[in-house]
Design an enzyme around this catalytic site. Structure first.
Site, PDB file in Angstrom:
ATOM      1  CB  SER A  77       3.562   1.372  -3.973  1.00 60.05           C
ATOM      2  OG  SER A  77       2.686   2.039  -4.856  1.00 60.05           O
ATOM      3  CE1 TYR A 103      -0.921   0.246  -0.855  1.00 56.53           C
ATOM      4  CE2 TYR A 103      -0.046   1.851  -2.404  1.00 56.53           C
ATOM      5  CZ  TYR A 103      -0.182   0.552  -1.980  1.00 56.53           C
ATOM      6  OH  TYR A 103       0.429  -0.456  -2.696  1.00 56.53           O
TER       7      TYR A 103
END
Length: 280
Positions: free
Chosen positions: A136, A149
Site C-alpha cells: 500500500s 495498518y
C-alpha cells in the site's frame, strides 16, 4: 503470446482479489483462488475450467500448506503467488486495542509470511516463480489514523526487500504493488473496523476522519479491474518491477517520500558524517 502460468491468489473472494483472478483467467492462466469460504470464492469469480477454489485463512499455516499442496496436485507448479488477503483496522493508536493491532499485523504481515513459507519450497524446486505482494502507499508513507495498518505494510516492505536477494539465486522474483485509493472494498464495513472512540482529545478528528472515509467508499478514483490487468501484464515480464506504484496518487506518494528522504539526508549531512571514530 503469453505463456500459461499457474497463479495462487489469496483473498480472492471479494475486492481486488476477484479482479486479479478474473484478469489472470482471461489472460489464459490457471488460477487457484483462495479464501476462508471457497464456495463464496467460486461464486464471486464464476465457473472456469482453469479455476480451482480452495479454503485458505492466511493466519493459519496449516491452511497455507494445504492450499499449496492442492495447487501442485491440480496444476503441477506455482508460477505466481499473489499475497492479497487483507483487512483494515483504522483509528488513532491510543484508541486501537492491543488485540486489534495484533490482529492487523497477524493478517497483513504474518499471513503473507505463512503462505510464502509454504510456497517457496515449490518455487525453489522449480528454480522459478514470482512472489507478488499487495502492499500500500501506507507502506511507503505513514498516514494519520493508519498506525496499525501502516505498521503491517511497512513490515511487508522491509520483509520483501530483504527476502528478494535471498531467493533471487533460485530464479524467484518479487514484486511489491503499492496501490493508492482504488474503488475496492477496503473501506467497506466488511473490511474496515474503526477503533471505538474512548479519548476526548481525539474525538473531533476521529469523527471527521470516519465521516470522510465513509463518504469516500465507492467513490475512489482507481479502477480495480485496470489494476488487475496491469498486475497480470507486469507479472508476464521476464523481469517484473520490484515495486509498482499503482495509481497517479501512488506515484505522487513515491515522489514525495523520495524528496523528503533526500531533504532529511542533507539536512544534517555534516553532523551525520562526523560520527566515525577519530584515528589516533
Amino acid at each position: 503470446m503469453t505463456l500459461k502460468q499457474v497463479w495462487l491468489i489469496t483473498g480472492a473472494g471479494r475486492g481486488i482479489g476477484v479482479d486479479i483472478a478474473k484478469a489472470a483467467l482471461a489472460a489464459g492462466h490457471a488460477v487457484v483462488a483462495s479464501g476462508r469460504d471457497p464456495k463464496k470464492v467460486a461464486a464471486a469469480i464464476g465457473n472456469h475450467d482453469n479455476l480451482l477454489a480452495v479454503k485458505l485463512d492466511v493466519t493459519r499455516p496449516e491452511d497455507a500448506q494445504t492450499a499449496v499442496e492442492a495447487t501442485v496436485r491440480k496444476f503441477g507448479r506455482i508460477d505466481v503467488l499473489v499475497n492479497n488477503a487483507g483487512n483494515f483496522y483504522a483509528g488513532f493508536f491510543e484508541e486501537l486495542s492491543q488485540e486489534q493491532v495484533r490482529n492487523q499485523i497477524e493478517t497483513l504481515l504474518f499471513g503473507p509470511m505463512n503462505v510464502t513459507r509454504a510456497a517457496l519450497p515449490v518455487m525453489r524446486k522449480q528454480r522459478s516463480g514470482l512472489l507478488l505482494t499487495l502492499s500500500s502507499t501506507a507502506g511507503i508513507n505513514g498516514v494519520m489514523f493508519c498506525t496499525a495498518y501502516a505498521a503491517a505494510k511497512f513490515g511487508i516492505e522491509g520483509w520483501i526487500e530483504s527476502l528478494t536477494p535471498e531467493i533471487a539465486p533460485f530464479g524467484i522474483r518479487t514484486m511489491l504493488v503499492e496501490p493508492g485509493f482504488f474503488r475496492s472494498e477496503l473501506l467497506s464495513s466488511q473490511s474496515t473496523t474503526y477503533a471505538k472512540p474512548s479519548i476526548d482529545d481525539y474525538a473531533e478528528r476521529a469523527r471527521e476522519t470516519v465521516t470522510a472515509w465513509s463518504n469516500m467508499n465507492g467513490k475512489q478514483g482507481g479502477d480495480p479491474a485496470k489494476l488487475a490487468n496491469a498486475i497480470v501484464q507486469l507479472a508476464g515480464l521476464k523481469e517484473p518491477p520490484t515495486r509498482f506504484a499503482a495509481g497517479a496518487d501512488a506515484v505522487q506518494t513515491f515522489e514525495a517520500k523520495a524528496n523528503a528522504l533526500l531533504a532529511q539526508a542533507n539536512a544534517n549531512r555534516d553532523l551525520s558524517s562526523s560520527l566515525t571514530y577519530d584515528d589516533v
